[in-house]
Design a protein around this motif. Structure first.
Motif, PDB file in Angstrom:
ATOM      1  N   PRO A   1      37.144 -12.660 -48.277  1.00 41.03           N
ATOM      2  CA  PRO A   1      35.703 -12.093 -48.186  1.00 41.03           C
ATOM      3  C   PRO A   1      35.455 -11.526 -46.702  1.00 41.03           C
ATOM      4  CG  PRO A   1      36.158 -13.909 -49.437  1.00 41.03           C
ATOM      5  CD  PRO A   1      37.253 -13.898 -49.021  1.00 41.03           C
ATOM      6  N   SER A   2      35.748 -12.188 -45.750  1.00 49.41           N
ATOM      7  CA  SER A   2      35.301 -12.156 -44.563  1.00 49.41           C
ATOM      8  C   SER A   2      36.244 -11.105 -43.605  1.00 49.41           C
ATOM      9  CB  SER A   2      35.258 -13.425 -43.713  1.00 49.41           C
ATOM     10  OG  SER A   2      36.612 -13.720 -43.406  1.00 49.41           O
ATOM     11  N   GLN A   3      37.469 -10.978 -43.943  1.00 49.59           N
ATOM     12  CA  GLN A   3      38.347  -9.727 -43.372  1.00 49.59           C
ATOM     13  C   GLN A   3      39.599 -10.075 -44.115  1.00 49.59           C
ATOM     14  OE1 GLN A   3      38.712 -11.470 -39.567  1.00 49.59           O
ATOM     15  NE2 GLN A   3      40.381 -12.973 -39.967  1.00 49.59           N
ATOM     16  N   ASP A   4      40.475  -8.891 -43.740  1.00 51.73           N
ATOM     17  CA  ASP A   4      41.838  -8.704 -44.381  1.00 51.73           C
ATOM     18  C   ASP A   4      42.902  -9.219 -43.473  1.00 51.73           C
ATOM     19  OD1 ASP A   4      40.757  -7.361 -46.627  1.00 51.73           O
ATOM     20  OD2 ASP A   4      40.986  -5.272 -45.851  1.00 51.73           O
TER      21      ASP A   4
ATOM     22  N   GLN B   1      39.935  -4.335 -35.380  1.00 48.76           N
ATOM     23  CA  GLN B   1      40.276  -3.771 -34.265  1.00 48.76           C
ATOM     24  C   GLN B   1      40.618  -4.379 -32.826  1.00 48.76           C
ATOM     25  OE1 GLN B   1      37.118  -0.668 -33.779  1.00 48.76           O
ATOM     26  NE2 GLN B   1      38.440   0.628 -32.838  1.00 48.76           N
ATOM     27  N   GLU B   2      39.898  -5.339 -32.722  1.00 46.17           N
ATOM     28  CA  GLU B   2      40.136  -6.216 -31.513  1.00 46.17           C
ATOM     29  C   GLU B   2      41.569  -6.555 -31.388  1.00 46.17           C
ATOM     30  OE1 GLU B   2      37.717  -6.959 -33.766  1.00 46.17           O
ATOM     31  OE2 GLU B   2      36.038  -5.749 -32.569  1.00 46.17           O
ATOM     32  N   ILE B   3      42.330  -6.791 -32.537  1.00 48.17           N
ATOM     33  CA  ILE B   3      43.668  -7.206 -32.735  1.00 48.17           C
ATOM     34  C   ILE B   3      44.639  -6.291 -32.947  1.00 48.17           C
ATOM     35  CG2 ILE B   3      45.102  -9.240 -33.569  1.00 48.17           C
ATOM     36  CD1 ILE B   3      42.782 -10.803 -33.725  1.00 48.17           C
TER      37      ILE B   3
ATOM     38  N   GLN C   1      56.271   3.912 -38.092  1.00 43.11           N
ATOM     39  CA  GLN C   1      56.088   2.604 -39.191  1.00 43.11           C
ATOM     40  C   GLN C   1      56.071   1.385 -38.169  1.00 43.11           C
ATOM     41  OE1 GLN C   1      56.859   2.285 -42.697  1.00 43.11           O
ATOM     42  NE2 GLN C   1      55.768   4.081 -42.381  1.00 43.11           N
ATOM     43  N   ARG C   2      54.943   1.161 -37.668  1.00 41.15           N
ATOM     44  CA  ARG C   2      54.795   0.186 -36.862  1.00 41.15           C
ATOM     45  C   ARG C   2      53.201  -0.068 -36.588  1.00 41.15           C
ATOM     46  NH1 ARG C   2      55.591   1.286 -30.394  1.00 41.15           N
ATOM     47  NH2 ARG C   2      54.126   2.845 -30.455  1.00 41.15           N
ATOM     48  N   ALA C   3      52.973  -1.338 -36.437  1.00 43.31           N
ATOM     49  CA  ALA C   3      51.352  -1.652 -36.319  1.00 43.31           C
ATOM     50  C   ALA C   3      51.498  -2.566 -34.782  1.00 43.31           C
ATOM     51  CB  ALA C   3      51.021  -2.622 -37.211  1.00 43.31           C
ATOM     52  N   VAL C   4      50.688  -2.110 -33.823  1.00 44.25           N
ATOM     53  CA  VAL C   4      50.724  -2.641 -32.518  1.00 44.25           C
ATOM     54  C   VAL C   4      49.467  -3.646 -32.789  1.00 44.25           C
ATOM     55  CG1 VAL C   4      50.452  -2.087 -29.978  1.00 44.25           C
ATOM     56  CG2 VAL C   4      51.607  -0.530 -31.544  1.00 44.25           C
ATOM     57  N   ILE C   5      49.835  -4.871 -32.068  1.00 45.86           N
ATOM     58  CA  ILE C   5      48.632  -6.062 -32.019  1.00 45.86           C
ATOM     59  C   ILE C   5      48.449  -6.326 -30.655  1.00 45.86           C
ATOM     60  CG2 ILE C   5      49.051  -6.699 -34.347  1.00 45.86           C
ATOM     61  CD1 ILE C   5      50.239  -9.113 -33.339  1.00 45.86           C
ATOM     62  N   ASP C   6      47.433  -6.718 -30.203  1.00 43.59           N
ATOM     63  CA  ASP C   6      47.086  -7.412 -28.906  1.00 43.59           C
ATOM     64  C   ASP C   6      46.375  -9.020 -29.434  1.00 43.59           C
ATOM     65  OD1 ASP C   6      46.630  -8.092 -26.537  1.00 43.59           O
ATOM     66  OD2 ASP C   6      44.917  -6.521 -26.150  1.00 43.59           O
ATOM     67  N   PRO C   7      47.247  -9.629 -29.779  1.00 39.63           N
ATOM     68  CA  PRO C   7      46.881 -11.212 -30.277  1.00 39.63           C
ATOM     69  C   PRO C   7      46.146 -12.056 -29.271  1.00 39.63           C
ATOM     70  CG  PRO C   7      49.271 -11.182 -30.100  1.00 39.63           C
ATOM     71  CD  PRO C   7      48.674  -9.794 -29.477  1.00 39.63           C
ATOM     72  N   PRO C   8      45.203 -12.809 -29.469  1.00 33.84           N
ATOM     73  CA  PRO C   8      44.709 -13.871 -28.556  1.00 33.84           C
ATOM     74  C   PRO C   8      45.623 -14.970 -28.408  1.00 33.84           C
ATOM     75  CG  PRO C   8      43.539 -13.842 -30.676  1.00 33.84           C
ATOM     76  CD  PRO C   8      44.576 -12.658 -30.678  1.00 33.84           C
ATOM     77  N   PRO C   9      45.473 -15.539 -27.186  1.00 34.61           N
ATOM     78  CA  PRO C   9      46.408 -16.770 -26.948  1.00 34.61           C
ATOM     79  C   PRO C   9      46.362 -17.856 -28.238  1.00 34.61           C
ATOM     80  CG  PRO C   9      45.235 -16.258 -25.144  1.00 34.61           C
ATOM     81  CD  PRO C   9      44.598 -15.337 -26.336  1.00 34.61           C
ATOM     82  N   GLY C  10      47.586 -18.262 -28.766  1.00 31.47           N
ATOM     83  CA  GLY C  10      47.797 -19.082 -30.105  1.00 31.47           C
ATOM     84  C   GLY C  10      47.686 -18.441 -31.185  1.00 31.47           C
ATOM     85  N   LEU C  11      47.832 -17.093 -31.342  1.00 25.15           N
ATOM     86  CA  LEU C  11      47.661 -16.358 -32.675  1.00 25.15           C
ATOM     87  C   LEU C  11      49.111 -16.420 -33.261  1.00 25.15           C
ATOM     88  CD1 LEU C  11      46.200 -14.920 -35.189  1.00 25.15           C
ATOM     89  CD2 LEU C  11      46.771 -12.900 -33.970  1.00 25.15           C
TER      90      LEU C  11
END
Length: 196
Positions: free
Chosen positions: A124-127, A145-147, A156-166
């Motif tokens: 409900p809150s996000q995917d 969008q932030e991550i 064929q790729r998704a680029v992520i900028d994960p916060p610490p601990g994700l």
């Protein structure tokens, strides 16, 4: 190709309407009156939408042949499935169908390989991307969008900028207690079994 576009919730009123948990960004395209939808379980359908309306921020649908609360309640938790042309793209360039995202490689902005997307979880809150790591474990990445900074379908790729601990243990846990506040060996105790 078939896509899950909604899940039927509880009955609303006594005339066969049901609440619907929408799982598409284009409900006006996928869930209009007259639309014929396959179902999971298949025995519940196909269902033809007779009417649709929004009530208190929630989509309500009525299906042909579902005329009372009992029949509507019997459809609870049924998934509604639409046939979609596999070459069709969402109207918004920042939107994607689940099938476009499944099996994308997930890498960080500095090129570290994380794994591949095996499932999209619609909450409900996000995917969330369910990402399978090379060791077989899974990590959940919020599709915000932030991550998720880039989706590159050609590569064929998704680029992520994960916060610490994700995705690792880089998180720093702050302690409210300083080491000097911890009890020392000569702190008064409460010995058990001491008698007078």
């Amino acid at each position: 190709m078939q896509l899950v576009v909604a899940r039927i919730g509880r009955a609303h009123g006594i005339k066969g309407e049901v609440t619907v948990e929408v799982r598409t960004d284009e409900p006006e395209l996928r869930l209009p009156p007259g639309a014929v939808l396959a179902t999971d379980p298949a025995s519940a359908g196909p269902l033809t939408i007779e009417t649709g309306r929004v009530h208190s921020g929630r989509l309500l649908l009525r299906f042909e042949g579902v005329a009372d609360r009992t029949a509507a309640e019997a459809l609870r938790n049924t998934l509604l499935i639409a046939d979609v042309d596999p070459d069709e793209l969402p109207e918004d360039e920042d939107e994607y169908y689940d099938h476009q995202l499944i099996d994308l490689d997930v890498v960080t902005v500095d090129g570290a390989e994380i794994g591949r997307i095996t499932e999209i979880s619609h909450l409900p809150s996000q995917d969330l991307f369910v990402v399978e790591r090379p060791d077989g474990s899974e990590v959940y990445v919020p599709f915000v969008q932030e991550i998720v900074t880039e989706i590159d379908l050609e590569e064929q790729r998704a680029v992520i900028d994960p916060p610490p601990g994700l995705i690792d243990d880089r998180a720093v846990v702050a302690s409210a207690r300083e080491a000097s506040e911890e009890p020392s060996a000569d702190s008064p105790g409460n010995p058990s079994g001491a008698g007078a």
